[in-house]
Design an enzyme around this catalytic site. Structure first.
Site, PDB file in Angstrom:
ATOM      1  N   GLU A   1       0.132  22.137 -27.866  1.00 46.64           N
ATOM      2  CA  GLU A   1      -0.379  21.178 -26.885  1.00 46.64           C
ATOM      3  C   GLU A   1      -0.898  21.899 -25.640  1.00 46.64           C
ATOM      4  OE1 GLU A   1       1.430  17.341 -24.362  1.00 46.64           O
ATOM      5  OE2 GLU A   1       2.769  18.815 -25.267  1.00 46.64           O
TER       6      GLU A   1
ATOM      7  N   LYS B   1      -2.913  11.007 -26.556  1.00 50.64           N
ATOM      8  CA  LYS B   1      -1.461  10.865 -26.553  1.00 50.64           C
ATOM      9  C   LYS B   1      -1.038   9.476 -26.061  1.00 50.64           C
ATOM     10  CE  LYS B   1       2.581  13.535 -24.936  1.00 50.64           C
ATOM     11  NZ  LYS B   1       2.944  14.720 -24.102  1.00 50.64           N
TER      12      LYS B   1
ATOM     13  N   CYS C   1       3.621  16.090 -28.992  1.00 55.32           N
ATOM     14  CA  CYS C   1       4.881  16.321 -28.281  1.00 55.32           C
ATOM     15  C   CYS C   1       5.793  15.093 -28.241  1.00 55.32           C
ATOM     16  CB  CYS C   1       4.575  16.837 -26.874  1.00 55.32           C
ATOM     17  SG  CYS C   1       5.951  17.742 -26.104  1.00 55.32           S
TER      18      CYS C   1
END
Length: 292
Positions: A45, A121, A153
Site C-alpha cells: 500500500e 479503499k 490494508c
C-alpha cells in the site's frame, strides 16, 4: 485444469513521494529477477508515497501528491507494465477524485499497458488516515488465469469485503498493506481467516521496516501458509498459485469437510441480516462463477 499464477510479492520500503517512476521501474525489474517467469508483481500500500524514515504519511504531502487516474503517474506505470509484459500492482496511489476527493486507490496495470482495474479503499483507517472512502468493490479478470479481488490494508478487518469479492468471483484477494503498528500480528490471523471462510487465496503484502512491520504472507484457500516473511526486513516472496485449487476446495470441502458455498438447499428461506437491512438469499448465495 491447472491455471497457474506465478507472482512476486515485494515486501519493500516505501519510496519517497516525488521519486521518478523510472526509479521504481528498476525496483520492479529487480523483483522479477527472483522469479523471471512471474506474471504478476505486487507492492505494498502507498509504496510510492513515503515521506520520512520511518514514514509519517503527512496529510499535506499526500494531498499535494494526488493525481487523477488519467494523470502522468498512472500513464508511466501503464507503460512500465507494458514494457515488462506483466500484470503490475504498484501498491496503491493517492488519487485526486473527480470532485476533489483524496482516495487511496489500488491499481492493476495489464501487460498491454492498460489500467485493467482500480479500487478505492472503502475502509480508511479512522481516525488516522485522511482519505475519502470508496463506494464499490473491484475484481479484475486475468485472462486464461482467473480473477483477483482488490483489497487495501484495514479492509481486511471487515469480513464483508472479502466475502463480497469472493462472491464476485475472486479466487485470489490481493491485500496491499502499510501496517506500521503492533496489530500486524492480528492481520496475519485475519489473512488466514478470510482465506478459510471464503475459500480463496490471500496475498497480504506489507511494507518493510523501518516504516512497516513486514511479515507479509501468502495463504491458500484452506488457510495454509504457502510462504511468509518472518520479520520486517525487505524481501521478495514468490509463489505459483494453482487457481484450480479454489474449485477443488469448494467442491470437496475444506479438509474434505466444509463447503460453505453449498450451505443451502433449494427453497430454503432467506436469512435476515438486520445489521445490513438485508438478507442472505439462498437463491443468490453462491458466487456466479461457482457451480456446486
Amino acid at each position: 485444469m491447472q491455471r497457474i499464477l506465478p507472482l512476486v510479492a515485494a515486501q519493500a520500503r516505501p519510496r519517497l513521494i516525488g521519486e521518478p517512476v523510472s526509479a521504481f521501474a528498476d525496483e520492479v525489474k529487480a523483483a522479477l529477477e527472483a522469479q523471471p517467469h512471474s506474471k504478476l508483481v505486487v507492492f505494498p500500500e502507498l509504496h510510492l508515497f513515503g515521506d520520512e524514515d520511518p514514514d509519517l504519511q503527512r496529510a499535506e504531502m499526500l494531498q499535494a501528491s494526488a493525481e487523477p487516474l488519467d494523470g502522468p503517474r498512472v500513464k508511466e506505470l501503464k507503460q512500465l507494465a507494458k514494457d515488462l509484459n506483466i500484470w503490475l500492482v504498484p501498491g496503491s496511489v493517492c488519487e485526486r477524485g473527480p470532485e476533489g476527493q483524496l482516495f487511496n486507490t489500488q491499481l492493476v496495470l495489464s501487460p498491454e499497458g492498460e489500467l485493467a482495474g482500480y479500487y478505492r479503499k472503502i475502509f480508511p483507517w479512522r481516525p488516522f488516515e485522511p482519505y475519502d472512502p470508496g463506494d464499490r468493490f473491484t475484481t479484475v479478470d486475468l485472462p486464461g488465469i482467473g480473477s483477483v479481488g482488490l483489497n487495501i490494508c484495514y479492509d481486511a478487518w471487515y469480513p464483508e469485503v472479502s466475502r463480497q469479492l469472493a462472491w464476485m468471483g475472486a479466487e485470489v484477494i490481493l491485500n496491499v498493506v502499510k501496517t506500521t503498528t503492533p496489530d500486524r500480528r492480528q492481520e496475519l490471523i485475519l489473512a488466514k481467516a478470510n482465506a478459510i471462510v471464503n475459500q480463496v487465496f490471500m496475498v497480504s503484502v506489507n511494507c518493510a521496516g523501518p516504516s512497516g512491520k513486514g511479515q507479509s504472507i501468502i495463504v491458500d484457500p484452506e488457510g495454509n501458509t504457502l510462504t511468509e516473511a518472518t520479520d520486517e526486513k525487505p524481501q521478495l516472496l514468490t509463489a505459483e498459485l494453482d487457481l484450480a485449487a479454489v474449485e477443488h476446495v469448494r467442491t470437496h470441502g475444506t479438509e474434505n469437510l466444509n463447503r460453505p458455498w453449498s450451505q443451502f438447499r433449494e427453497g430454503e428461506p432467506a436469512v435476515e441480516l438486520s445489521v445490513y437491512q438485508g438478507r442472505i438469499n439462498p437463491a443468490t448465495w453462491t458466487p456466479p462463477s461457482y457451480k456446486p
